[in-house]
Motif scaffolding. Structure first.
Motif, PDB file in Angstrom:
ATOM      1  N   VAL A  98     -39.032  19.963  27.459  1.00  0.00           N
ATOM      2  CA  VAL A  98     -38.109  18.970  28.021  1.00  0.00           C
ATOM      3  C   VAL A  98     -37.901  19.219  29.507  1.00  0.00           C
ATOM      4  O   VAL A  98     -37.910  18.285  30.326  1.00  0.00           O
ATOM      5  CB  VAL A  98     -36.759  19.001  27.264  1.00  0.00           C
ATOM      6  CG1 VAL A  98     -35.735  18.100  27.959  1.00  0.00           C
ATOM      7  CG2 VAL A  98     -36.941  18.552  25.818  1.00  0.00           C
ATOM      8  N   GLU A  99     -37.729  20.482  29.874  1.00  0.00           N
ATOM      9  CA  GLU A  99     -37.528  20.819  31.289  1.00  0.00           C
ATOM     10  C   GLU A  99     -38.802  20.602  32.094  1.00  0.00           C
ATOM     11  O   GLU A  99     -38.756  20.144  33.247  1.00  0.00           O
ATOM     12  CB  GLU A  99     -37.052  22.267  31.419  1.00  0.00           C
ATOM     13  CG  GLU A  99     -35.682  22.525  30.820  1.00  0.00           C
ATOM     14  CD  GLU A  99     -34.615  21.626  31.423  1.00  0.00           C
ATOM     15  OE1 GLU A  99     -34.642  21.402  32.656  1.00  0.00           O
ATOM     16  OE2 GLU A  99     -33.755  21.142  30.663  1.00  0.00           O
ATOM     17  N   MET A 100     -39.960  20.929  31.526  1.00  0.00           N
ATOM     18  CA  MET A 100     -41.225  20.724  32.235  1.00  0.00           C
ATOM     19  C   MET A 100     -41.466  19.238  32.512  1.00  0.00           C
ATOM     20  O   MET A 100     -42.004  18.867  33.557  1.00  0.00           O
ATOM     21  CB  MET A 100     -42.388  21.305  31.426  1.00  0.00           C
ATOM     22  CG  MET A 100     -42.426  22.809  31.360  1.00  0.00           C
ATOM     23  SD  MET A 100     -43.942  23.421  30.586  1.00  0.00           S
ATOM     24  CE  MET A 100     -45.165  22.919  31.797  1.00  0.00           C
ATOM     25  N   LEU A 101     -41.067  18.398  31.561  1.00  0.00           N
ATOM     26  CA  LEU A 101     -41.224  16.952  31.729  1.00  0.00           C
ATOM     27  C   LEU A 101     -40.131  16.335  32.604  1.00  0.00           C
ATOM     28  O   LEU A 101     -40.218  15.146  32.928  1.00  0.00           O
ATOM     29  CB  LEU A 101     -41.199  16.269  30.351  1.00  0.00           C
ATOM     30  CG  LEU A 101     -42.406  16.492  29.447  1.00  0.00           C
ATOM     31  CD1 LEU A 101     -42.086  16.069  28.018  1.00  0.00           C
ATOM     32  CD2 LEU A 101     -43.610  15.721  29.967  1.00  0.00           C
ATOM     33  N   GLN A 102     -39.107  17.150  32.936  1.00  0.00           N
ATOM     34  CA  GLN A 102     -37.925  16.636  33.646  1.00  0.00           C
ATOM     35  C   GLN A 102     -37.376  15.413  32.921  1.00  0.00           C
ATOM     36  O   GLN A 102     -36.993  14.397  33.528  1.00  0.00           O
ATOM     37  CB  GLN A 102     -38.272  16.288  35.099  1.00  0.00           C
ATOM     38  CG  GLN A 102     -38.688  17.490  35.927  1.00  0.00           C
ATOM     39  CD  GLN A 102     -38.912  17.151  37.384  1.00  0.00           C
ATOM     40  OE1 GLN A 102     -39.220  16.016  37.740  1.00  0.00           O
ATOM     41  NE2 GLN A 102     -38.744  18.141  38.247  1.00  0.00           N
ATOM     42  N   ALA A 103     -37.327  15.545  31.584  1.00  0.00           N
ATOM     43  CA  ALA A 103     -36.985  14.411  30.730  1.00  0.00           C
ATOM     44  C   ALA A 103     -35.525  13.999  30.835  1.00  0.00           C
ATOM     45  O   ALA A 103     -35.176  12.875  30.444  1.00  0.00           O
ATOM     46  CB  ALA A 103     -37.325  14.749  29.271  1.00  0.00           C
ATOM     47  N   ARG A 104     -34.653  14.888  31.346  1.00  0.00           N
ATOM     48  CA  ARG A 104     -33.236  14.532  31.444  1.00  0.00           C
ATOM     49  C   ARG A 104     -32.896  13.811  32.743  1.00  0.00           C
ATOM     50  O   ARG A 104     -31.807  13.277  32.874  1.00  0.00           O
ATOM     51  CB  ARG A 104     -32.378  15.787  31.314  1.00  0.00           C
ATOM     52  CG  ARG A 104     -32.502  16.489  29.964  1.00  0.00           C
ATOM     53  CD  ARG A 104     -31.453  17.570  29.788  1.00  0.00           C
ATOM     54  NE  ARG A 104     -31.555  18.615  30.789  1.00  0.00           N
ATOM     55  CZ  ARG A 104     -30.651  18.836  31.754  1.00  0.00           C
ATOM     56  NH1 ARG A 104     -29.574  18.078  31.833  1.00  0.00           N
ATOM     57  NH2 ARG A 104     -30.804  19.818  32.610  1.00  0.00           N
ATOM     58  N   HIS A 105     -33.814  13.797  33.691  1.00  0.00           N
ATOM     59  CA  HIS A 105     -33.544  13.183  34.992  1.00  0.00           C
ATOM     60  C   HIS A 105     -33.955  11.713  34.943  1.00  0.00           C
ATOM     61  O   HIS A 105     -34.922  11.284  35.579  1.00  0.00           O
ATOM     62  CB  HIS A 105     -34.295  13.940  36.094  1.00  0.00           C
ATOM     63  CG  HIS A 105     -33.918  15.387  36.175  1.00  0.00           C
ATOM     64  ND1 HIS A 105     -32.815  15.831  36.880  1.00  0.00           N
ATOM     65  CD2 HIS A 105     -34.470  16.488  35.606  1.00  0.00           C
ATOM     66  CE1 HIS A 105     -32.714  17.148  36.761  1.00  0.00           C
ATOM     67  NE2 HIS A 105     -33.704  17.569  35.998  1.00  0.00           N
ATOM     68  N   VAL A 106     -33.205  10.955  34.189  1.00  0.00           N
ATOM     69  CA  VAL A 106     -33.518   9.547  33.968  1.00  0.00           C
ATOM     70  C   VAL A 106     -32.238   8.719  34.099  1.00  0.00           C
ATOM     71  O   VAL A 106     -31.125   9.246  34.116  1.00  0.00           O
ATOM     72  CB  VAL A 106     -34.136   9.339  32.561  1.00  0.00           C
ATOM     73  CG1 VAL A 106     -35.526   9.944  32.492  1.00  0.00           C
ATOM     74  CG2 VAL A 106     -33.243   9.929  31.470  1.00  0.00           C
ATOM     75  N   LEU A 107     -32.428   7.393  34.168  1.00  0.00           N
ATOM     76  CA  LEU A 107     -31.277   6.501  34.321  1.00  0.00           C
ATOM     77  C   LEU A 107     -30.452   6.421  33.048  1.00  0.00           C
ATOM     78  O   LEU A 107     -29.243   6.198  33.098  1.00  0.00           O
ATOM     79  CB  LEU A 107     -31.759   5.103  34.715  1.00  0.00           C
ATOM     80  CG  LEU A 107     -32.401   4.973  36.098  1.00  0.00           C
ATOM     81  CD1 LEU A 107     -32.902   3.553  36.313  1.00  0.00           C
ATOM     82  CD2 LEU A 107     -31.414   5.368  37.189  1.00  0.00           C
ATOM     83  N   TYR A 108     -31.095   6.582  31.893  1.00  0.00           N
ATOM     84  CA  TYR A 108     -30.397   6.511  30.611  1.00  0.00           C
ATOM     85  C   TYR A 108     -31.249   7.164  29.552  1.00  0.00           C
ATOM     86  O   TYR A 108     -32.439   7.448  29.760  1.00  0.00           O
ATOM     87  CB  TYR A 108     -30.119   5.044  30.232  1.00  0.00           C
ATOM     88  CG  TYR A 108     -31.368   4.223  30.050  1.00  0.00           C
ATOM     89  CD1 TYR A 108     -32.013   4.148  28.807  1.00  0.00           C
ATOM     90  CD2 TYR A 108     -31.916   3.520  31.118  1.00  0.00           C
ATOM     91  CE1 TYR A 108     -33.171   3.407  28.646  1.00  0.00           C
ATOM     92  CE2 TYR A 108     -33.077   2.772  30.961  1.00  0.00           C
ATOM     93  CZ  TYR A 108     -33.699   2.721  29.725  1.00  0.00           C
ATOM     94  OH  TYR A 108     -34.847   1.988  29.567  1.00  0.00           O
ATOM     95  N   GLU A 109     -30.642   7.437  28.402  1.00  0.00           N
ATOM     96  CA  GLU A 109     -31.391   7.870  27.228  1.00  0.00           C
ATOM     97  C   GLU A 109     -30.893   7.081  26.019  1.00  0.00           C
ATOM     98  O   GLU A 109     -29.800   6.509  26.042  1.00  0.00           O
ATOM     99  CB  GLU A 109     -31.270   9.377  26.996  1.00  0.00           C
ATOM    100  CG  GLU A 109     -29.881   9.880  26.734  1.00  0.00           C
ATOM    101  CD  GLU A 109     -29.852  11.398  26.513  1.00  0.00           C
ATOM    102  OE1 GLU A 109     -30.925  12.015  26.444  1.00  0.00           O
ATOM    103  OE2 GLU A 109     -28.742  11.945  26.403  1.00  0.00           O
ATOM    104  N   ILE A 110     -31.699   7.052  24.977  1.00  0.00           N
ATOM    105  CA  ILE A 110     -31.434   6.194  23.825  1.00  0.00           C
ATOM    106  C   ILE A 110     -31.145   7.066  22.610  1.00  0.00           C
ATOM    107  O   ILE A 110     -31.884   8.017  22.329  1.00  0.00           O
ATOM    108  CB  ILE A 110     -32.641   5.282  23.543  1.00  0.00           C
ATOM    109  CG1 ILE A 110     -33.128   4.646  24.843  1.00  0.00           C
ATOM    110  CG2 ILE A 110     -32.292   4.228  22.518  1.00  0.00           C
ATOM    111  CD1 ILE A 110     -34.571   4.251  24.820  1.00  0.00           C
ATOM    112  N   LEU A 111     -30.076   6.739  21.884  1.00  0.00           N
ATOM    113  CA  LEU A 111     -29.719   7.436  20.648  1.00  0.00           C
ATOM    114  C   LEU A 111     -30.045   6.547  19.457  1.00  0.00           C
ATOM    115  O   LEU A 111     -29.805   5.340  19.484  1.00  0.00           O
ATOM    116  CB  LEU A 111     -28.222   7.771  20.629  1.00  0.00           C
ATOM    117  CG  LEU A 111     -27.682   8.763  21.658  1.00  0.00           C
ATOM    118  CD1 LEU A 111     -26.177   8.931  21.469  1.00  0.00           C
ATOM    119  CD2 LEU A 111     -28.382  10.105  21.556  1.00  0.00           C
TER     120      LEU A 111
END
Length: 292
Positions: A98-111
């Motif tokens: 997740v950190e390698m993909l920088q997956a949290r640095h986004v405008l939104y996430e979906i649950l």
């Protein structure tokens, strides 16, 4: 298309680098295991492909095709014990991706949630996971006996966190648990990950104006969810279509987990076995995104 040898080699190198740099290398008590931690994680992640009908099918393949790469491959029951033993390391590798993909640095996430059956629909008796899994309803499969999985996905399809509860669990309590755990510096359930920089987008199963205000106040989480159509505050059709369009990504991710990683064909005998396989599937999904 990447061939098996290239895929396994790339996966092993990345897992081995992670284990050496991020995990403790202290010798564990007892006799030395037949496989090292890096080898166990690599094989347990690779075994989740749908080309293998089940763990037994994968192990037949490993004994015939992978013996040269893993000469100390033990018997199947011993390997399964090692995979269950190192399930926390598998979760840690998932979070590393997740950190390698920088997956949290986004405008939104979906649950979103989905039912995960652990028994065939027509099978009777209490099953292997009596008291843990139970009867629930899911629009995808109808009534099922199993668990309810909650995942958080970013717009590119990377999974940033996951957790599960009993099959009868409701969407809102599962989401509140994930949001609360994400605010803790040392979460007792690390698989939920860390919150994204933007808000969470969800469907009507997570609706509730009062509940959303509480989540924002307590956990700093902004949840975007359109009210039910019968509500006086129902959104215009254009807004609802916009939200449905955004949420298509989580539907795609669930479809890949089911079709390519046989998530709906799990028949675990133990809870830790289910946890180990689930973490391996999530790590495999993110690894494939990184590899592509």
């Amino acid at each position: 298309m990447v061939d098996t040898d290239t895929f396994l080699t790339t996966l092993y190198v990345m897992v081995d680098d992670f284990c050496k740099s991020e995990l403790s290398l202290e010798k564990e008590p007892g006799p030395e295991a037949a496989l090292g931690k890096s080898e166990v994680l690599t094989l347990s992640i690779f075994s989740q492909w749908s080309r293998f009908r089940n763990q037994r099918d994968f192990y037949r393949f490993a004994e015939q095709k992978l013996r040269d790469a893993f000469p100390t491959l033990p018997n199947r029951s011993q390997f399964n014990r090692l995979a269950r033993k190192h399930r926390a390391a598998t979760v840690a590798f998932f979070l590393h991706l997740v950190e390698m993909l920088q997956a949290r640095h986004v405008l939104y996430e979906i649950l979103d949630t989905s039912g995960i059956p652990v028994r065939n629909v027509k099978r009777r008796s209490h099953g292997w996971l009596a008291g843990m899994a139970n009867i629930g309803w899911c629009t995808r499969i109808g009534w099922f006996n199993g668990f309810r999985l909650l995942i958080a996905v970013n717009p590119e399809g990377a999974i940033t966190g996951f957790g599960f509860g009993e099959g009868s669990a409701k969407d809102q309590p599962l989401a509140e648990t994930m949001l609360a755990l994400r605010q803790q510096s040392h979460s007792p359930l690390p698989s939920v990950g860390r919150p994204a920089l933007g808000p969470c987008v969800a469907d009507t199963g997570f609706e509730g104006e009062v509940r959303h205000r509480r989540w924002c106040l307590l956990y700093g989480a902004d949840v975007i969810c359109h009210p039910k159509s019968s509500s006086r505050k129902a959104w215009p059709r254009a807004w609802r279509r916009w939200l449905h369009h955004i949420r298509q990504m989580v539907e795609t991710v669930y479809a890949k987990l089911m079709d390519f990683f046989r998530l709906d064909k799990e028949r675990p005998h133990t809870l830790d076995g289910f946890q180990a396989n689930l973490a391996a599937k999530m790590a495999l999904h993110n690894f494939c995104i990184l590899l592509n």
